[in-house]
Design an enzyme around this catalytic site. Structure first.
Site, PDB file in Angstrom:
ATOM      1  CB  SER A  23      18.089  40.703  47.627  1.00 53.06           C
ATOM      2  OG  SER A  23      18.904  40.851  48.761  1.00 53.06           O
ATOM      3  N   GLY A  28      18.168  35.021  40.176  1.00 50.68           N
ATOM      4  CA  GLY A  28      19.035  34.666  39.044  1.00 50.68           C
ATOM      5  C   GLY A  28      18.780  33.236  38.584  1.00 50.68           C
ATOM      6  CB  THR A 198       0.547  34.808  52.285  1.00 51.42           C
ATOM      7  OG1 THR A 198      -0.543  35.328  53.034  1.00 51.42           O
ATOM      8  CG2 THR A 198       0.455  33.303  52.203  1.00 51.42           C
ATOM      9  CE  LYS A 233      -4.161  34.666  54.403  1.00 49.39           C
ATOM     10  NZ  LYS A 233      -3.624  34.261  55.712  1.00 49.39           N
ATOM     11  CB  CYS A 399      43.974  33.454  36.925  1.00 52.06           C
ATOM     12  SG  CYS A 399      44.339  35.025  36.122  1.00 52.06           S
ATOM     13  NE  ARG A 484      45.333  46.188  36.595  1.00 49.92           N
ATOM     14  CZ  ARG A 484      44.460  46.063  37.578  1.00 49.92           C
ATOM     15  NH1 ARG A 484      44.724  45.268  38.594  1.00 49.92           N
ATOM     16  NH2 ARG A 484      43.338  46.730  37.546  1.00 49.92           N
ATOM     17  CG  HIS A 531      39.716  33.207  35.133  1.00 50.51           C
ATOM     18  ND1 HIS A 531      39.833  32.974  36.479  1.00 50.51           N
ATOM     19  CD2 HIS A 531      40.392  34.353  34.891  1.00 50.51           C
ATOM     20  CE1 HIS A 531      40.547  33.937  37.042  1.00 50.51           C
ATOM     21  NE2 HIS A 531      40.897  34.789  36.103  1.00 50.51           N
ATOM     22  CD  GLU A 533      37.552  30.193  36.767  1.00 48.36           C
ATOM     23  OE1 GLU A 533      38.379  29.511  36.119  1.00 48.36           O
ATOM     24  OE2 GLU A 533      37.852  31.259  37.340  1.00 48.36           O
TER      25      GLU A 533
HETATM   26  N1  GLN Z   1      46.421  39.161  40.228  1.00 46.17           N
HETATM   27  C1  GLN Z   1      46.807  38.474  39.045  1.00 46.17           C
HETATM   28  C2  GLN Z   1      46.885  39.393  37.845  1.00 46.17           C
HETATM   29  O1  GLN Z   1      46.338  40.455  37.869  1.00 46.17           O
HETATM   30  C3  GLN Z   1      45.883  37.315  38.757  1.00 46.17           C
HETATM   31  C4  GLN Z   1      44.486  37.719  38.448  1.00 46.17           C
HETATM   32  C5  GLN Z   1      43.508  36.605  38.591  1.00 46.17           C
HETATM   33  O2  GLN Z   1      43.775  35.611  39.231  1.00 46.17           O
HETATM   34  N2  GLN Z   1      42.329  36.785  38.035  1.00 46.17           N
HETATM   35  O3  GLN Z   1      47.486  39.080  36.847  1.00 46.17           O
END
Ligand code: GLN
Length: 557
Positions: A23, A28, A198, A233, A399, A484, A531, A533
């Site tokens: 792997s 991917g 191979t 081969k 975040c 959270r 997020h 990203e």
């Molecule tokens: N630990 C933080 C929360 O739960 C931030 C979570 C994160 O950065 N993804 O709110």
């Protein structure tokens, strides 16, 4: 059961990507790149990932073990490969396209309890593979895809993924012309021999053969290109044509893989194996525009990423932040710069020694604190944010990186020395970051899976802010979440009074989505509760990452 025929003229086609030998050699990226080259021939493509884990989703897995948890727009927590598919195919993919052993078994057991099998004895074979097949077909239908690329986690010959491989066999048995199998193999070049071997690939193909499947294509991953002698081969011993053995040597950028595949005419080979006529000549022009930028970048932008999930045993791994890395690349290359990323462990900035280390941050053009959980390295991250704010180094917080920026601001500007998040110190006098009430209940019951605010939510952007400008004056944006905790509404007014600008909020104004400092105070001090990203793509770099890199380049020392 197996391959449904939607209409006589438009049959859905399936390409399975399986691993041989070992792997971690780019299954991917292979699956994603196959998607790109087929899109370039005019087909609608979607991608499915099958993970052998018993976990229902990737939400509860430790990033150092499994890499990043990639959150889909519908909130499902998946494997980082889903991120590769989205980035390469430039589409958002729903949770139907992700399954684990746990998810499949759970579905079968639930169906059994609901009498869906009409009193039959429910067996591992055929019922588990049949469930897998029906999920693949559903994903394909939902995406209205001409071709679905399915990556099977693990390698052939393993115990764990044998039922998924059995699903491939059953699908192919039903409709052989609609199914093609690609094996991603590895050819070692042992240093004491200096010669590419191979044999492991021959064994892997034999293992696949013993499951009743003959690969249509072998992607020969290696440190070096495959020569014709070895190609022949493999072809001879693995019972295939030499042109179907594709050389895939290590290369500098993953984004060059689709272009390399096309040098060997892989899309023609795959389309032929699926009995499909190409809709057009290969058009990779947009893709090539981006890869040319990756080669022509003249200047460098120095970014420090301060986090905690960097090491496992003796190895440093940045897999936990793959989307952040890719988003930084997309933005930098778009601006003609080559990103130079330095990984700094937050703990280096703690205590007396840490104070000295802070000064070394001055050499970076920009600093990023990505998402995270728990208390390790927190004080280090706060010290880094403080330094970036005071020394006017562009700072981008994601975040946790926003929650900590708010805590830093509350402590050092508002003077709330005890300011904290309930995640670390629930007894703090000033919980500027606190848990949302409905999550509190679930946490009490130790019901951790899926207790977070997950997936895409709309945010409202305030006029004349850095964020609004970056988003090209859009008023409403949609971004993905995984957290959270939230900025505590009770402190919002005070934070604002002290100069922090909440440039993005939930449409009802209750949840803070973006915190920034005015541009006249700091060139770029911006952080997001979401997020960004996760939605950055090579052909569509994320506007906030672009703005962060633009400001970092302007700061360049
Ligand atoms: N630990 C933080 C929360 O739960 C931030 C979570 C994160 O950065 N993804 O709110």
């Amino acid at each position: 059961m197996p391959t449904k025929k939607t209409s006589a003229s438009r049959r859905k086609k399936y390409i399975f990507v399986v691993g041989g030998v070992m792997s971690g050699v780019g299954k991917g990226i292979t699956a994603s790149s196959i998607g790109v080259i087929l899109q370039a021939r005019g087909f609608k493509v979607t991608a499915v990932k099958i993970d052998p884990y018993v976990n229902i989703d990737a939400g509860t897995m430790n990033p150092t073990e499994h890499g990043e948890v990639f959150v889909l727009s519908d909130g499902y927590e998946t494997d980082q490969d889903m991120g590769n598919y989205e980035r390469f195919l430039n589409v958002s993919i729903p949770s139907d396209n992700y399954m684990t052993t746990g998810r499949v078994y759970l579905a079968v057991i639930e169906k059994e309890r609901n009498l869906k099998y009409k009193g039959k004895c429910v067996q591992v074979v055929p019922h588990i593979p049949l469930e897998v097949i029906s999920r693949i077909q559903k994903a394909s239908e939902k995406a209205d895809a001409d071709i679905t690329v399915i990556e099977i986690g693990g390698t052939v010959g393993e115990y764990e993924n044998v039922l998924f491989i059995e699903a491939v066999r059953m699908m192919e048995l039903q409709n052989p012309e609609d199914v093609s199998t690609v094996m991603v193999s590895y050819l070692p070049v042992p240093s004491m021999l200096g010669e590419m071997k191979t044999k492991p690939t021959q064994h892997a193909v034999r293992a696949l053969n013993s499951n009743g499947i003959q690969p249509n294509v072998i992607i020969a991953r290696s440190s070096k290109p495959l020569d014709f002698v070895r190609k022949e081969k493999i072809a001879l011993f693995c019972n295939m044509r030499p042109e179907n053995v594709i050389s895939a040597p290590d290369i500098g950028s993953i984004y060059d893989v689709p272009i390399n595949f096309e040098k060997d005419k892989l899309s023609d080979i795959l389309l032929k194996s699926l009995h499909l006529t190409p809709k057009k000549d290969s058009d990779l022009s947009e893709w090539k525009k981006f890869t040319t930028k990756t080669k022509n970048a003249t200047k460098e932008v120095n970014i420090a990423v301060v986090g905690k999930y960097f090491s496992t045993g003796d190895f440093v791994l940045s897999d936990a932040y793959i989307s952040v890395i890719e988003a930084l690349k997309h933005a930098s290359y778009t601006l003609g710069a080559k990103p130079k990323l330095t990984w700094l462990s937050a703990e280096e900035f703690e205590g007396a020694e840490g104070k000295k280390n802070l000064k070394t941050l001055a050499k970076y053009d920009g600093i990023l604190v990505p998402g995270g959980f728990g208390s390790r390295g927190i004080e280090g991250k706060l010290a880094v944010i403080h330094f970036a704010r005071e020394h006017k180094i562009p700072y981008f917080g994601l975040c946790y990186g926003m929650q900590l920026a708010v805590i830093e601001f509350a402590r050092n500007v508002l003077g709330l020395k005890d300011a904290n998040t309930a995640e670390i110190d629930p007894k703090s006098k000033d919980l500027v970051i606190d848990i949302m009430p409905d999550q509190k209940k679930k946490m009490k019951e130790e019901n951790y899976g899926g207790t977070m605010r997950l997936g895409s939510y709309t945010a409202l952007l305030q006029k004349e802010t850095l964020a609004r400008k970056a988003y090209n004056d859009e008023e409403h944006i949609s971004e993905r979440h995984r957290h959270r905790y939230e900025v505590n509404p009770e402190y919002v007014e005070r934070l604002k009074q002290a100069g922090l600008v909440f440039s993005g909020t939930s449409p009802d104004g209750i949840l803070m989505e973006i915190a920034e400092l005015p541009e006249k105070i700091h060139p770029f001090f911006l952080s997001t509760q979401f997020h960004p990203e996760l939605q950055s793509r090579p052909l569509a770099p994320h506007p906030l990452f672009v703005e962060f890199i633009r400001k970092s380049l302007m700061q360049k020392k």
